[in-house]
Design an enzyme around this catalytic site. Structure first.
Site: not given
Ligand SMILES: NC(=O)c1ccc[n+]([C@@H]2O[C@H](COP(=O)([O-])OP(=O)(O)OC[C@H]3O[C@@H](n4cnc5c(N)ncnc54)[C@H](O)[C@@H]3O)[C@@H](O)[C@H]2O)c1
Length: 483
Positions: A332, A339, A159, A11, A219, A271, A260, A262
């Site tokens: 997917k 994850r 993603e 994100v 979600n 998520c 959604f 399927y």
């Molecule tokens: N992945 C998705 O498809 C998606 C979609 C919508 C929302 N979200 C939400 O967005 C958020 C992030 O998800 P993601 O998939 O990008 O997570 P991720 O685990 O891929 O990335 C998180 C990043 O934050 C960094 N981090 C952690 N603590 C830190 C700090 N104190 N300072 C600086 N960096 C720090 C980590 O090193 C990591 O690179 C979550 O809450 C998730 O639920 C994710």
């Protein structure tokens, strides 16, 4: 505008890069120095189509910078995004420690007015906690007077299509508080997203708590649709209907829509599983219960085992000496994210019951190797029974059946005759309903989809079961299966 994005994961990195692409000057911060080094050299540590060239272009044009020091990003930022992980805790509730740690650091280091935007998926009430954390850190520095606002701007990207989702969002949800800086926060968010709202206004303004709940509700609704269709599929199997026809039959209703719907091996990813559980926890903490979400999660847990159950139905519980070919590992297509991928539950079951696995995924094999070594730490820590193969054809060699787990495009039109002639027996268990059952059966392949078990497939499967039971050591031949 000058923007800081904390977190360079799926994100954060997409947000930072797309905002730079829109012309803002962005500093992206991550506490993982290895990630930052890679990004500085133009290498994107995750797989997201189109992201790497966009990172390189915006870095070269000096609109996108990477650092592991928050202080560097805070020097000039008007808006700071928190986009760090919120992983599930033991009880299913969201772990806010990363979010609150960032809030504290912001309070300790900010030196100018700031709009703090929460993009991480966080439970209702987190914006208030972030505000308290920043305020108390400012107080420790005698800087209480430094103005800031906390905004909720949940992310809805998928993603694999993240750039498109960010650049052409269905909506931009923004929750505002009612503090002294609320007006400036609204102006800042309006300017930040102005180019995405040029053709029509996509922003949906609301209060903080409603914005936080919107993300979980979205979600949970999508996850519920998947679990609902999986239940319909399981019933279709029993009554001899085809869930794919049912999907088209109901998806064409404009009140329902086609997305959604399927049926498959259950939802996974970073998520849906975590957000449905966190929503249930939120409800519980507030003396409420979400019966539909609970059922959604229960159905999914069962559905994730469907391929393993079918393998055991067909081959018996002892899978020693058996080899299974897996197409797809990522949760997917178009991502390397492992994850909560359904492939993990499946592989664990196969290995636990003595089988070997030969797997191919176009891009998730490295990520899979790491997580599977942990998943199988008690049975096969060296992954001696899980083999990652360079292409989709070679996994078929010597395998007892093909199991389709992820619906990558590469798997959608394979050479079925080669599959039939290479497998030890002509059996395809399609966890994503990619193929036409009748076409495969005409080619002499026994085919079991999800909710597509028409009478013919059931007969073939039953013959296969009989053939295997008669002599477990001998693989049934196509002739035996189709006798
Ligand atoms: N992945 C998705 O498809 C998606 C979609 C919508 C929302 N979200 C939400 O967005 C958020 C992030 O998800 P993601 O998939 O990008 O997570 P991720 O685990 O891929 O990335 C998180 C990043 O934050 C960094 N981090 C952690 N603590 C830190 C700090 N104190 N300072 C600086 N960096 C720090 C980590 O090193 C990591 O690179 C979550 O809450 C998730 O639920 C994710």
């Amino acid at each position: 505008m000058k923007v800081a994005v904390v977190g360079a994961g799926y994100v954060g990195l997409v947000t930072a890069t797309c905002l730079a692409e829109l012309g803002h000057e962005v500093v992206c911060v991550d506490s993982d120095p290895r990630k930052i080094e890679l990004l500085k050299s133009g290498v994107v540590p995750i797989h997201e189509p189109g992201l790497e060239p966009m990172v390189q272009r915006n870095s070269q044009d000096s609109r996108l910078h990477f650092t592991s020091r928050l202080r560097d990003a805070l020097e000039s930022a008007e808006v700071l995004f928190i986009a760090v992980g919120t992983p599930p805790q033991e009880d299913g509730s969201a772990d806010l420690s990363h979010v609150l740690a960032v809030a504290r650091q912001v309070g300790q280091q900010m030196s100018r007015p700031l709009v703090v935007v929460n993009k991480s998926t966080v439970p209702v009430g987190t914006a208030e906690q972030v505000e308290t954390e920043i305020r108390s850190a400012l107080a420790e520095r005698d800087r209480e007077a430094l103005p800031f606002a906390v905004v909720s701007n949940p992310e809805f990207l998928k993603e694999g299509a993240a750039i498109d989702d960010f650049m052409r969002p269905d909506r931009i949800v923004i929750g505002l508080g009612d503090g002294a800086m609320a007006g400036q926060a609204r102006d800042a968010m309006t300017r930040l997203y102005a180019s995405l709202n040029r053709h029509h206004e996509r922003t949906v303004w609301m209060d903080l708590r409603s914005a936080e709940l919107s993300k979980y509700a979205a979600n949970a609704m999508l996850a519920a649709r998947i679990s609902f269709m999986n239940e319909v599929a399981n019933l279709a199997d029993r009554v001899g209907a085809d869930v794919d026809a049912v999907r088209r039959g109901i998806g064409s209703d404009s009140r329902i829509g086609p997305s959604f719907l399927y049926a498959g091996t259950g939802y996974g990813g970073s998520c849906f599983p975590k957000d449905t559980r966190a929503l249930m926890q939120t409800a519980m903490h507030h003396g409420s219960q979400m019966h539909l979400v609970e059922a959604t999660e229960r159905v999914n847990q069962t559905q994730r085992q469907i391929l393993a159950r079918r393998v055991k139905d067909l081959f018996g519980p002892n899978l020693a000496g058996r080899t299974f070919a897996l197409w797809g590992l990522a949760f997917k297509p178009q991502t390397d994210d492992m994850r909560e991928a359904p492939s993990r539950a499946l592989i664990r079951q196969l290995v636990l019951h003595g089988a070997r696995v030969q797997a191919h995924d176009p891009i998730a094999m490295e990520a899979a190797r790491t997580v599977l070594a942990e998943d199988l730490a008690d049975v096969d820590p060296q992954l001696q029974r899980v083999h990652f193969m360079a292409d989709a054809a070679s996994v078929l060699q010597g395998a007892d059946a093909l199991l389709v787990v992820t619906e990558w495009k590469q798997f959608q039109n394979p050479d079925f005759e080669a599959i039939r002639d290479t497998l030890r027996q002509p059996l395809v268990l399609d966890g994503r309903n990619l193929y036409d059952p009748l076409h495969l059966q005409r080619l002499g392949l026994a085919y079991l989809g999800i909710g597509r078990r028409n009478a013919l497939a059931a007969q073939i499967a039953s013959r296969l079961r009989t053939a295997v039971a008669a002599d477990g050591s001998t693989a049934p031949t196509p002739a035996m299966v189709h006798a």
